[in-house]
Write a protein that holds these residues in place. Structure first.
Motif, PDB file in Angstrom:
ATOM      1  N   THR A  41       0.750  -1.175   0.013  1.00  0.00           N
ATOM      2  CA  THR A  41      -0.008  -0.035   0.006  1.00  0.00           C
ATOM      3  C   THR A  41       0.857   1.184   0.133  1.00  0.00           C
ATOM      4  N   LYS A  42       0.288   2.507  -0.462  1.00  0.00           N
ATOM      5  CA  LYS A  42       0.918   3.591  -0.504  1.00  0.00           C
ATOM      6  C   LYS A  42      -0.317   4.526  -0.365  1.00  0.00           C
ATOM      7  N   PHE A  43      -0.197   5.491   0.932  1.00  0.00           N
ATOM      8  CA  PHE A  43      -1.200   6.449   1.007  1.00  0.00           C
ATOM      9  C   PHE A  43      -0.691   7.652   1.117  1.00  0.00           C
ATOM     10  N   GLU A  44      -1.264   8.796   0.381  1.00  0.00           N
ATOM     11  CA  GLU A  44      -0.569  10.157   0.475  1.00  0.00           C
ATOM     12  C   GLU A  44      -1.824  10.945   0.724  1.00  0.00           C
ATOM     13  N   GLU A  45      -1.853  12.366   0.738  1.00  0.00           N
ATOM     14  CA  GLU A  45      -2.815  13.150   1.077  1.00  0.00           C
ATOM     15  C   GLU A  45      -4.093  12.996   0.201  1.00  0.00           C
ATOM     16  N   PHE A  46      -3.605  13.091  -1.250  1.00  0.00           N
ATOM     17  CA  PHE A  46      -4.635  12.968  -2.119  1.00  0.00           C
ATOM     18  C   PHE A  46      -4.262  11.716  -3.150  1.00  0.00           C
ATOM     19  N   GLU A  47      -3.726  10.785  -2.737  1.00  0.00           N
ATOM     20  CA  GLU A  47      -3.440   9.569  -3.521  1.00  0.00           C
ATOM     21  C   GLU A  47      -3.206   8.271  -2.694  1.00  0.00           C
ATOM     22  N   PHE A  48      -3.490   7.380  -3.472  1.00  0.00           N
ATOM     23  CA  PHE A  48      -3.472   5.994  -2.879  1.00  0.00           C
ATOM     24  C   PHE A  48      -3.247   5.039  -3.706  1.00  0.00           C
ATOM     25  N   GLU A  49      -2.526   3.967  -3.428  1.00  0.00           N
ATOM     26  CA  GLU A  49      -2.349   2.633  -4.345  1.00  0.00           C
ATOM     27  C   GLU A  49      -2.241   1.378  -3.478  1.00  0.00           C
ATOM     28  N   VAL A  50      -3.144   0.635  -3.798  1.00  0.00           N
ATOM     29  CA  VAL A  50      -3.210  -0.854  -3.190  1.00  0.00           C
ATOM     30  C   VAL A  50      -2.797  -1.764  -4.124  1.00  0.00           C
ATOM     31  N   VAL A  51      -1.783  -2.564  -4.024  1.00  0.00           N
ATOM     32  CA  VAL A  51      -1.406  -3.780  -5.009  1.00  0.00           C
ATOM     33  C   VAL A  51      -1.335  -5.021  -4.152  1.00  0.00           C
ATOM     34  N   VAL A  52      -2.027  -6.091  -5.158  1.00  0.00           N
ATOM     35  CA  VAL A  52      -1.998  -7.475  -4.438  1.00  0.00           C
ATOM     36  C   VAL A  52      -1.072  -8.224  -5.408  1.00  0.00           C
ATOM     37  N   ARG A  53      -0.032  -8.508  -4.958  1.00  0.00           N
ATOM     38  CA  ARG A  53       0.875  -9.441  -5.510  1.00  0.00           C
ATOM     39  C   ARG A  53       0.663 -11.053  -5.242  1.00  0.00           C
ATOM     40  N   ARG A  54       1.042 -11.774  -6.690  1.00  0.00           N
ATOM     41  CA  ARG A  54       1.013 -12.906  -6.577  1.00  0.00           C
ATOM     42  C   ARG A  54      -0.456 -13.634  -6.125  1.00  0.00           C
ATOM     43  N   PRO A  55      -1.560 -13.009  -6.687  1.00  0.00           N
ATOM     44  CA  PRO A  55      -2.805 -13.725  -6.086  1.00  0.00           C
ATOM     45  C   PRO A  55      -2.941 -15.036  -6.734  1.00  0.00           C
ATOM     46  N   GLY A  56      -3.334 -15.689  -5.711  1.00  0.00           N
ATOM     47  CA  GLY A  56      -3.345 -17.396  -6.124  1.00  0.00           C
ATOM     48  C   GLY A  56      -2.051 -17.964  -6.402  1.00  0.00           C
ATOM     49  N   GLY A  57      -1.172 -17.399  -6.120  1.00  0.00           N
ATOM     50  CA  GLY A  57       0.311 -17.700  -6.207  1.00  0.00           C
ATOM     51  C   GLY A  57       0.576 -17.696  -7.802  1.00  0.00           C
ATOM     52  N   ARG A  58      -0.117 -16.606  -8.529  1.00  0.00           N
ATOM     53  CA  ARG A  58       0.543 -16.647  -9.790  1.00  0.00           C
ATOM     54  C   ARG A  58       1.264 -15.366 -10.268  1.00  0.00           C
ATOM     55  N   ASP A  59       2.286 -15.564 -11.146  1.00  0.00           N
ATOM     56  CA  ASP A  59       3.198 -14.305 -11.056  1.00  0.00           C
ATOM     57  C   ASP A  59       2.583 -13.315 -11.727  1.00  0.00           C
ATOM     58  N   GLU A  60       1.789 -12.371 -11.095  1.00  0.00           N
ATOM     59  CA  GLU A  60       1.079 -11.223 -11.786  1.00  0.00           C
ATOM     60  C   GLU A  60       0.653 -10.181 -10.323  1.00  0.00           C
ATOM     61  N   ALA A  61       0.318  -9.161 -10.824  1.00  0.00           N
ATOM     62  CA  ALA A  61      -0.177  -8.234  -9.857  1.00  0.00           C
ATOM     63  C   ALA A  61      -1.145  -7.206 -10.520  1.00  0.00           C
ATOM     64  N   CYS A  62      -2.095  -6.841  -9.621  1.00  0.00           N
ATOM     65  CA  CYS A  62      -3.321  -6.402  -9.500  1.00  0.00           C
ATOM     66  C   CYS A  62      -3.430  -5.121  -8.591  1.00  0.00           C
TER      67      CYS A  62
END
Length: 209
Positions: A130-151
């Motif tokens: 995660t990355k939270f700033e005053e007017f921005e945010f990002e939440v990334v899920v890496r390796r969902p289900g063990g797959r080599d991907e990120a969303c």
């Protein structure tokens, strides 16, 4: 009596044996004196002596390992740092930013919901960044289900509709581990509910963005 026009060549005279011996003795004495001074300097000053650094044996490089490779591993240098930054940027570009999220306003905070197939969020290799700033945010899920991907989900190029308090923002999974819940606390909840998650601006060429 010498013949006219003939000059007798001088006969070389060998140096006296005592003189040659004296020169040899002087040379030996000079060498011994030099060695004595070196030894005395090392004895008095130890490793701080000028001669100490030159006294030891030379390094044997006959068995030194030769570094070889395809260039993928580099020593610390500007080029190496740049290559690492390029690799990190490439990983960022591989993130699939999802737009199929839901969100809601709860007066003091706003929540964002992102659904996943069963098994994706309870895999042991899955992790959330995660990355939270005053007017921005990002939440990334890496390796969902063990797959080599990120969303993940983010506000992208548009700022959030209001200011948030980064230190109070958080995420959690629901009980069935099929939904990611993101909570972002408002910095000015007295301003009322948000009509949109993101702040839209008017583009003079295309209208609303």
């Amino acid at each position: 009596m010498a013949e006219a026009g003939y000059v007798a060549e001088p006969v070389p005279v060998a140096a006296p044996a005592d003189a040659a011996a004296t020169e040899a003795d002087d040379s030996t004495a000079d060498s011994a004196g030099a060695k004595s001074k070196v030894a005395q300097s090392i004895q008095e000053k130890g490793e701080h002596s000028y001669y100490f650094a030159h006294k030891g044996p030379r390094d044997d490089l006959s068995k030194a390992a030769k570094i070889e490779g395809d260039g993928s591993r580099q020593l610390a240098s500007y080029d190496g740092v740049q290559k690492l930054q390029d690799e990190e940027a490439m990983q960022e570009r591989k993130i699939h930013w999802r737009e199929d999220y839901a969100w809601g306003d709860e007066k003091q905070k706003v929540k964002v919901y992102l659904d996943f197939p069963a098994g994706d969020l309870d895999h042991p290799e899955m992790k959330v960044e995660t990355k939270f700033e005053e007017f921005e945010f990002e939440v990334v899920v890496r390796r969902p289900g063990g797959r080599d991907e990120a969303c993940g989900v983010t506000n992208g190029e548009h700022k959030l509709a209001g200011r948030i308090v980064p230190d109070k923002c958080s995420w959690r999974l629901n009980s069935t581990k099929t939904r990611l819940n993101i909570s972002m606390f408002k910095a000015e909840p007295e301003e009322g509910p948000w009509s949109n998650l993101k702040k839209h601006v008017i583009n003079q060429h295309t209208g609303w963005n």
